[in-house]
Design a protein around this motif. Sequence first.
Motif, PDB file in Angstrom:
ATOM      1  N   ASN A 154       2.001   2.046  -3.533  1.00 19.93           N
ATOM      2  CA  ASN A 154       0.857   2.493  -4.154  1.00 19.93           C
ATOM      3  C   ASN A 154       0.381   3.769  -3.795  1.00 19.93           C
ATOM      4  O   ASN A 154      -0.193   4.463  -4.730  1.00 19.93           O
ATOM      5  CB  ASN A 154      -0.471   1.268  -3.892  1.00 19.93           C
ATOM      6  CG  ASN A 154      -0.322   0.235  -4.720  1.00 19.93           C
ATOM      7  OD1 ASN A 154       0.378   0.109  -5.852  1.00 19.93           O
ATOM      8  ND2 ASN A 154      -0.982  -0.884  -4.387  1.00 19.93           N
ATOM      9  N   ALA A 155       0.566   4.248  -2.527  1.00 23.22           N
ATOM     10  CA  ALA A 155       0.298   5.547  -2.414  1.00 23.22           C
ATOM     11  C   ALA A 155       0.806   6.488  -2.802  1.00 23.22           C
ATOM     12  O   ALA A 155       0.523   7.458  -3.424  1.00 23.22           O
ATOM     13  CB  ALA A 155       0.079   5.580  -0.538  1.00 23.22           C
ATOM     14  N   ALA A 156       2.300   6.155  -2.900  1.00 22.37           N
ATOM     15  CA  ALA A 156       3.311   7.200  -3.572  1.00 22.37           C
ATOM     16  C   ALA A 156       3.058   7.299  -5.017  1.00 22.37           C
ATOM     17  O   ALA A 156       3.007   8.265  -5.562  1.00 22.37           O
ATOM     18  CB  ALA A 156       4.616   6.494  -3.412  1.00 22.37           C
ATOM     19  N   TYR A 157       2.920   6.149  -5.776  1.00 26.44           N
ATOM     20  CA  TYR A 157       2.312   5.964  -7.226  1.00 26.44           C
ATOM     21  C   TYR A 157       1.315   6.911  -7.330  1.00 26.44           C
ATOM     22  O   TYR A 157       1.220   7.523  -8.496  1.00 26.44           O
ATOM     23  CB  TYR A 157       2.263   4.676  -7.681  1.00 26.44           C
ATOM     24  CG  TYR A 157       3.566   3.836  -8.200  1.00 26.44           C
ATOM     25  CD1 TYR A 157       4.920   4.704  -8.209  1.00 26.44           C
ATOM     26  CD2 TYR A 157       3.629   2.489  -8.033  1.00 26.44           C
ATOM     27  CE1 TYR A 157       5.874   3.974  -8.443  1.00 26.44           C
ATOM     28  CE2 TYR A 157       4.760   1.799  -8.377  1.00 26.44           C
ATOM     29  CZ  TYR A 157       5.962   2.491  -8.512  1.00 26.44           C
ATOM     30  OH  TYR A 157       7.052   2.020  -8.772  1.00 26.44           O
ATOM     31  N   ALA A 158      -0.001   6.685  -6.470  1.00 30.86           N
ATOM     32  CA  ALA A 158      -1.168   7.484  -6.898  1.00 30.86           C
ATOM     33  C   ALA A 158      -0.928   8.970  -6.850  1.00 30.86           C
ATOM     34  O   ALA A 158      -2.060   9.615  -7.365  1.00 30.86           O
ATOM     35  CB  ALA A 158      -2.009   6.800  -5.763  1.00 30.86           C
ATOM     36  N   VAL A 159      -0.157   9.336  -5.977  1.00 27.34           N
ATOM     37  CA  VAL A 159       0.126  10.791  -5.883  1.00 27.34           C
ATOM     38  C   VAL A 159       1.310  11.374  -7.202  1.00 27.34           C
ATOM     39  O   VAL A 159       1.339  12.483  -7.232  1.00 27.34           O
ATOM     40  CB  VAL A 159       0.548  11.533  -4.777  1.00 27.34           C
ATOM     41  CG1 VAL A 159      -0.692  11.424  -3.935  1.00 27.34           C
ATOM     42  CG2 VAL A 159       1.899  10.760  -4.063  1.00 27.34           C
ATOM     43  N   GLY A 160       1.452  10.384  -7.828  1.00 28.86           N
ATOM     44  CA  GLY A 160       2.394  10.802  -9.227  1.00 28.86           C
ATOM     45  C   GLY A 160       3.844  10.622  -8.943  1.00 28.86           C
ATOM     46  O   GLY A 160       4.600  11.165  -9.774  1.00 28.86           O
ATOM     47  N   MET A 161       4.166  10.078  -7.936  1.00 28.80           N
ATOM     48  CA  MET A 161       5.589   9.969  -7.707  1.00 28.80           C
ATOM     49  C   MET A 161       6.284   9.081  -8.404  1.00 28.80           C
ATOM     50  O   MET A 161       5.568   7.909  -8.965  1.00 28.80           O
ATOM     51  CB  MET A 161       6.083   9.202  -6.446  1.00 28.80           C
ATOM     52  CG  MET A 161       5.751  10.589  -5.229  1.00 28.80           C
ATOM     53  SD  MET A 161       6.448   9.796  -3.626  1.00 28.80           S
ATOM     54  CE  MET A 161       5.477  10.870  -2.588  1.00 28.80           C
ATOM     55  N   THR A 162       7.331   9.052  -8.982  1.00 29.52           N
ATOM     56  CA  THR A 162       8.205   8.207  -9.947  1.00 29.52           C
ATOM     57  C   THR A 162       8.680   7.135  -8.959  1.00 29.52           C
ATOM     58  O   THR A 162       8.520   7.179  -7.856  1.00 29.52           O
ATOM     59  CB  THR A 162       9.470   8.723 -10.623  1.00 29.52           C
ATOM     60  OG1 THR A 162      10.372   9.337  -9.650  1.00 29.52           O
ATOM     61  CG2 THR A 162       9.062   9.914 -11.345  1.00 29.52           C
ATOM     62  N   LEU A 208      11.846   8.453  -0.786  1.00 28.95           N
ATOM     63  CA  LEU A 208      10.932   9.357   0.149  1.00 28.95           C
ATOM     64  C   LEU A 208      10.140   8.547   0.820  1.00 28.95           C
ATOM     65  O   LEU A 208       9.820   8.833   2.152  1.00 28.95           O
ATOM     66  CB  LEU A 208      10.231  10.233  -0.671  1.00 28.95           C
ATOM     67  CG  LEU A 208      10.927  11.371  -1.590  1.00 28.95           C
ATOM     68  CD1 LEU A 208       9.985  12.039  -2.404  1.00 28.95           C
ATOM     69  CD2 LEU A 208      11.705  12.272  -0.740  1.00 28.95           C
ATOM     70  N   ILE A 209       9.527   7.504   0.545  1.00 29.14           N
ATOM     71  CA  ILE A 209       8.557   6.748   1.289  1.00 29.14           C
ATOM     72  C   ILE A 209       9.026   5.367   1.773  1.00 29.14           C
ATOM     73  O   ILE A 209       9.123   5.009   2.971  1.00 29.14           O
ATOM     74  CB  ILE A 209       7.503   6.529   0.191  1.00 29.14           C
ATOM     75  CG1 ILE A 209       6.929   7.776  -0.262  1.00 29.14           C
ATOM     76  CG2 ILE A 209       6.173   5.758   1.121  1.00 29.14           C
ATOM     77  CD1 ILE A 209       6.611   8.816   0.820  1.00 29.14           C
ATOM     78  N   GLY A 229       0.766  -1.143   0.012  1.00 26.08           N
ATOM     79  CA  GLY A 229      -0.001   0.067  -0.102  1.00 26.08           C
ATOM     80  C   GLY A 229       0.712   1.295  -0.025  1.00 26.08           C
ATOM     81  O   GLY A 229       0.425   2.424  -0.381  1.00 26.08           O
ATOM     82  N   GLN A 230       2.014   1.160   0.803  1.00 27.02           N
ATOM     83  CA  GLN A 230       3.127   2.299   0.524  1.00 27.02           C
ATOM     84  C   GLN A 230       3.328   2.550  -0.723  1.00 27.02           C
ATOM     85  O   GLN A 230       3.351   3.897  -0.910  1.00 27.02           O
ATOM     86  CB  GLN A 230       4.039   2.057   1.806  1.00 27.02           C
ATOM     87  CG  GLN A 230       3.510   1.891   3.193  1.00 27.02           C
ATOM     88  CD  GLN A 230       3.156   3.395   3.827  1.00 27.02           C
ATOM     89  OE1 GLN A 230       3.984   4.353   3.330  1.00 27.02           O
ATOM     90  NE2 GLN A 230       2.145   3.538   4.064  1.00 27.02           N
TER      91      GLN A 230
END
Lengths: 221, 244
Positions: free
Chosen positions: A125-133, A140-141, A122-123
Amino acid sequence: MDFSQIIPSLPSLWDGMKLTLQLLVLAVAGGIALGTVLALARMSSNAMLSGLAKAYVNYFRSIPLLLVITWFYLAVPMILNWITGEFVAVGAFTSCLVAFVMFEAAYYCEIVRAGIQSISKGQINAAYAVGMTYSQAMRLIILPQAFRKMTPLLLQQTIILFQDTSLVYAVGLIDFLNAARARGDIMGQSHEFLIFAGAVYFVISFGASSLVKRLQKRLAV
Amino acid sequence: MIRFNNVHKWFKDLHVLNGIDLQVAQGEVVVVCGPSGSGKSTMIRTVNQLESINEGEIWVDGKNVADPKTDLNALRAEVGFVFQHFNLYPHLSVLDNITLSPIKVKGMDKAAADKQAVALLERVGLAHKKDAFPAQLSGGQQQRVAIARGLAMEPRVMLFDEPTSALDPEMIGEVLKVMKDLAESGMTMMVVTHEMGFAREVADRVVFIDHGKIVEQAPPEEFFKNPQHERAQQFLRQLLTPMS
């Protein structure tokens, strides 16, 4: 038993300990950095990349450290010569450092990999969901959380490495153990100096290990 | 705003999405419901490509998300996503959870991002928790922070994947209220949920999905009063009287 010569010898023993600690700190930093890169490569979806990283880790985990140290003592100047085209004198310290970094990276890789895998899907996915590469998500995560979880294991591995630095004896570097041995021979108190060196290794390693156990308990809550 | 054209997806032999056709207009609130395992969560996750698709097209804001040429990171930055398990970053404070992506992905400066984050926290009623860490918050509070985190990217669409399923019953209301406010502000929303009260009150349309297929879609009053499909009737009966 006559320990009388130890106190006057402390300055030269300290010089050896300084080299041990220097080697340790640099090897740990380099080993964790390379180990992290290897861990990311091993988990890559690129089959060749992950295959290469896996082969690297399996290889270095299957050969003795002493072999790597002596081999790199011969190989590093040759490789540098081959790359730069001129003869470079690297010295035993550098070749040992390279050997430790490359060897320890294989072990740190497995620790880092387990750490990353322990972070829930989930972590990322959460990072990808806000547009992170991928690299932002990792930097960062995922890695900050993974390193927090891995700290006790990384420290345990570092304590093992602290003891293993004494293997540089094989290529003539004057680390703490070698300093104690040489000094003891000169003073005619070989036994006493080795017993003293053993006590120092024990106090540092066991003390650090106990601290890590306490830290582990605190992180577990 | 969102358009599914004959979308298929397989997990090995399992045909999870079986020819989904769906449109969500700008400003519309669409609730997706269906029995567990029906493919509704998979479906919403394909919109921002947290799940890939095998066949068909999904268009979001004029971009085909399954096209390898589409810049997925840029697209995802415009699509807010709220997870069932919140997925806040546990190592960051509430404020940093919200400001991280505006700063790192959009290049917003920190002062502006902080100001925006505080405003968003006020909107979800949690301004006083900005320095707390996720583990110190209740589930409902975490989910409200997660919504604020999604909104911080100023998305054009918000997707909710069972946002209240992991919450204790007394916390569901506070999250639904935030979502209702958001819907009333004109946000385009796609919501996978079992909260039929929310669907009845807030949704423009209810989509019922079963075995990877949309079997019924209708405005909520019609759907609840007079469901056409037999599976939908059965589903509603079970939701209303679970013990029977």
